[in-house]
Design an enzyme around this catalytic site. Structure first.
Site, PDB file in Angstrom:
ATOM      1  N   SER A 158       2.006  -6.204   2.902  1.00  8.65           N
ATOM      2  CA  SER A 158       0.725  -6.431   2.231  1.00  8.65           C
ATOM      3  C   SER A 158       0.216  -5.115   1.653  1.00  8.65           C
ATOM      4  CB  SER A 158      -0.281  -7.024   3.217  1.00  8.65           C
ATOM      5  OG  SER A 158      -0.533  -6.113   4.276  1.00  8.65           O
ATOM      6  N   TYR A 159      -0.925  -5.168   0.979  1.00  7.75           N
ATOM      7  CA  TYR A 159      -1.465  -3.999   0.279  1.00  7.75           C
ATOM      8  C   TYR A 159      -1.630  -2.832   1.252  1.00  7.75           C
ATOM      9  CZ  TYR A 159      -4.187  -1.425  -3.164  1.00  7.75           C
ATOM     10  OH  TYR A 159      -4.619  -0.491  -4.057  1.00  7.75           O
TER      11      TYR A 159
END
Length: 824
Positions: free
Chosen positions: A297-298
């Site tokens: 994820s980010y």
């Protein structure tokens, strides 16, 4: 049918998002800038059929810079940069033609969906894109909404589709906070950097740094490292004694070692440095690649708390068949996961989480090592705590009471997947009961001394920066990298940061003049104000004006008090006159000037007290004792290596351009002198095959491995190996107007047909020469195919011997194609 333009932050992200939203049914082509692709498909938007165009930028579209003369160090007092100097937004990378590219793709579009990264920088890029695109889009009717913002944290089908279904608006306040930070850093950093660089490099020759930079975040970061250095230097050891006795008795208590909090950026950078040996900037770049490829994820988040609706089981199932941790994952899924600990919710992105399974063979190297840590950390957050039995043994020897403690693992919990966190075996104790008696094996008193602290590790520095509010999760790696690049600290074994003499003297000097320049307090206060702008609670202009006024007053006091720092410099560094080795003669006094090799390399005439800057990142040597016809300075030769570029230059002309069409920093390969044998007028051949402003120039020093190099970009053509002589002819090519080359070979090594030893021709058009040229770093054809000029004209004290011509528009197409293929 209406058109929806969608813009992501990187080309790889645009492709991934387009594939998900189109379900793989799309067509793609390269954009006009060659760096970004355009992916097209049809679908529905706002309840109507539309054509989607998905493309990207490459990071920031624009950058902030000063206008005109304010970019020239010698023309402007640095104090003017705080308020008087106007600024403008310029293209961050002019070669990409990003504004034109966005306008071409946005022309005639009806809606725009912004898929930029979901942080403050991403919001700022949103408005850079809108500034370029909105003027060319179709105008909205009846107040219809045309600008949309997609918010997402990972490149998964679920997250991307949810983002598309719940579009919002870009946040102007967050974008303004970035604008404020950019302007503050530009004005404050440039003012202090220009002043102290010019002041100290004009006096000392062995600073070994091309730039004596100051930064509102960079300098406090350096301050932490020097503070630890000072503690080491001032440490005085103290003697203490330890009484050791070999006997035993016991009590027991069950305890737990907590599983880790969910992973945020700062913790990831800390572990990457301390355990994986990866510098913060490298670790961040690696994490960004893993994110754009859909593996995690980010990676930029301050949050350590998962929202209630986060699909923890779904993320865990992705790892159920991994060869390294499948057993642990399957057991957790079967028995039920443990809800992660309640951490800090910063309101930005969820913690860093693996989004799909990957193997070492798939990722390799540092990417795998970072991915493996992120995945193990995630699995640990949903595992049970490690439970152990703590044994405490108390005993007496005569009147003295002694205790010792040990641990015995009852249930490994999360340490099964994070074995480096497990309870060490040496902490366990043998079994014994209350009242047991043991013989005293040995009693001795050891004399020891306290030890000084060690230099800060990158991990410890990251912790200090986070604690004091210096930088953001995105900028912390940049600030640490900057102090390394500036030669203020060196990275030692264990990734410990040891300050150099220059770094130490600068920090001590700031403390001596104005401690707030190096202490974290003032920057921390500024960061809080910037966050208030992002939240819409502070006025952008007021924060900017107040902060610049504070630093302007500090700058004036710093300039007036610079002698205090100079006293420290004198102790650690040598004056220019005492540095370097004699190299070439000054054209004014005809005495030898000294070549100072330490960064920035330069020549210094101690008799005239003049210093002349030189090209950097290469070697400098005397050029055959030849002199410039304009000023009688001896020429020097700069070279970037045997396979790179080299050219002669006059030290005086390089710093004081003799002709109006020349700029500071130009060598003989850009000099427009009409008759000097080293000038562009005599050695220039034709326009560069790659850039539009450069000219290919013969390197007369390169024989017998001859080279032709662009005087602007990095294009180098290796040609005519073993030729005895190569010279630029006064004649020009009838096709492209480039100067002809006259080449002589030794008879024994001549590659020319029919045992010929001499040939004159065009390096671009002559088929004989095409076999003898090896082009490096070029990626496009000769500019004649674009209708560009063949040769640049000289101006100034005279005209070049060969005026430029125009390309022949009637040149056969088949020859154009052959040449294009040759230069690819």
């Amino acid at each position: 049918m209406k058109t929806v333009l969608m813009v992501a932050e990187k080309p790889s992200l645009a492709q991934s998002i387009a594939k998900i939203l189109s379900r793989g049914s799309l067509s793609s082509h390269k954009g006009l800038n060659g760096a970004c692709s355009v992916h097209e498909y049809t679908g529905t938007f706002a309840g109507q059929p539309v054509r989607f165009k998905m493309t990207s930028v490459c990071g920031h579209v624009m950058t902030l810079d000063f206008l005109g003369k304010y970019n020239k160090w010698d023309k402007v007092d640095p104090a003017e940069l705080f308020s008087q100097a106007p600024t403008e937004k310029k293209e961050a990378n002019p070669k990409l033609n990003m504004v034109k590219f966005l306008q071409v793709e946005g022309r005639g579009c009806d809606y725009i969906v912004l898929w930029l990264d979901c942080d403050k920088e991403g919001e700022n890029i949103c408005f850079e894109v809108l500034d370029a695109v909105l003027p060319v889009m179709n105008k909205a009717h009846g107040g219809e909404k045309t600008v949309f913002r997609a918010r997402f944290s990972s490149i998964t089908d679920t997250d991307i589709c949810n983002a598309m279904a719940c579009l919002g608006e870009p946040d102007h306040n967050e974008a303004l906070s970035v604008d404020a930070r950019q302007e503050l850093d530009l004005r404050i950093g440039c003012a202090f950097t220009r002043f102290q660089t010019k002041y100290f490099q004009g006096k000392y020759g062995d600073l070994d740094s091309s730039l004596i930079s100051f930064g509102p975040c960079q300098t406090p970061t350096l301050g932490f490292c020097v503070e630890r250095h000072d503690k080491i230097q001032s440490f005085k050891p103290e003697t203490y004694w330890v009484l050791q006795a070999k006997v035993e008795a016991t009590s027991r208590k069950e305890k737990a070692k907590q599983r880790p909090l969910a992973l945020n950026t700062v913790e990831m950078l800390r572990v990457a440095s301390s355990s994986l040996g990866m510098g913060p900037q490298h670790a961040m770049q690696t994490a960004e690649r893993l994110y754009t490829q859909g593996y995690i994820s980010y990676p930029r988040t301050e949050t350590t708390h998962y929202p209630e609706n986060f699909d923890l089981k779904g993320s865990l199932r992705q790892q159920a068949n991994h060869p390294y941790w499948a057993d642990t994952v399957k057991r957790l899924l079967a028995e039920g996961i443990n809800r992660p600990r309640k951490g800090h919710d910063a309101g930005d992105h969820p913690p860093i989480t693996p989004m799909k399974s990957a193997t070492e063979a798939e990722l390799g190297g540092d990417a795998w090592r970072l991915y493996e840590y992120i995945t193990r950390h995630f699995i640990a957050t949903v595992s049970h705590d490690c439970k152990y039995l703590q044994s405490t043994i108390s005993f007496r020897i005569g009147p003295e009471l002694f205790t010792c403690s040990g641990k015995t693992v009852l249930s490994p919990g999360f340490t099964e997947v994070m074995p480096w966190q497990s309870v060490p075996l040496e902490e366990s104790l043998p079994t014994c009961q209350r009242g047991d008696a043991f013989p005293v094996g040995e009693v001795k008193m050891l004399e020891k001394q306290t030890n000084p602290p060690d230099y800060l590790t990158e991990a410890e520095l990251i912790t200090l920066m986070e604690k004091h509010g210096i930088g953001t999760d995105a900028s912390i790696p940049v600030h640490i990298n900057n102090i390394c690049q500036r030669n203020y600290v060196t990275v030692e074994s264990g990734r410990r940061l040891k300050p150099t003499n220059l770094g130490i003297v600068l920090v001590h000097g700031y403390y001596k003049i104005d401690a707030e320049l190096v202490l974290p307090t003032i920057r921390s206060a500024v960061e809080k104000q910037l966050n208030l702008i992002a939240q819409g609670k502070a006025d952008y202009r007021q924060v900017l004006g107040h902060t610049l006024d504070v630093f302007k007053r500090k700058f004036h006091y710093f300039v007036d008090s610079i002698a205090g720092m100079d006293e420290l410099m004198e102790v650690s560094f040598s004056p220019l006159a005492a540095t370097g080795k004699p190299l070439s003669r000054c054209g004014k006094c005809h005495r030898f000037m000294k070549y100072i090799q330490a960064k920035p390399s330069r020549l210094h005439c101690s008799h005239c007290d003049e210093t002349y800057t030189l090209p950097q990142n290469g070697t400098i040597k005397l050029y055959k004792e030849l002199r410039c016809p304009l000023d009688d300075f001896e020429l020097v030769l700069w070279s970037s290596g045997s396979r790179g570029k080299s050219y002669p230059l006059c030290p005086y002309c390089y710093n004081h351009p003799p002709f109006r069409d020349m700029k500071k920093g130009m060598g003989c390969n850009e000099c427009t002198h009409p008759s000097c044998q080293h000038s562009l007028s005599m050695l220039g051949i034709g326009q560069c095959v790659e850039c539009e402003s450069g000219v290919l120039v013969l390197d007369p020093t390169s024989g017998p491995k001859w080279k032709v190099a662009c005087n602007k970009c990095n294009v180098v053509a290796h040609c005519f190996e073993n030729a005895h002589r190569v010279r630029v002819s006064a004649d020009t090519c009838s096709v492209c107007e480039a100067a002809l080359l006259d080449v002589d070979f030794n008879k024994a090594k001549s590659p020319l047909p029919g045992d010929e030893t001499q040939h004159m021709g065009c390096v671009f058009c002559d088929p004989v020469f095409q076999e003898l040229v090896e082009l490096k770093h070029a990626a496009s054809c000769h500019p004649m195919h674009r209708g560009g000029p063949g040769r640049r004209q000289g101006r100034g004290r005279g005209r070049a011997r060969r005026p430029p011509g125009k390309p022949n528009p009637r040149r056969p197409k088949d020859k154009m194609s052959a040449l294009a293929a040759y230069f690819v």
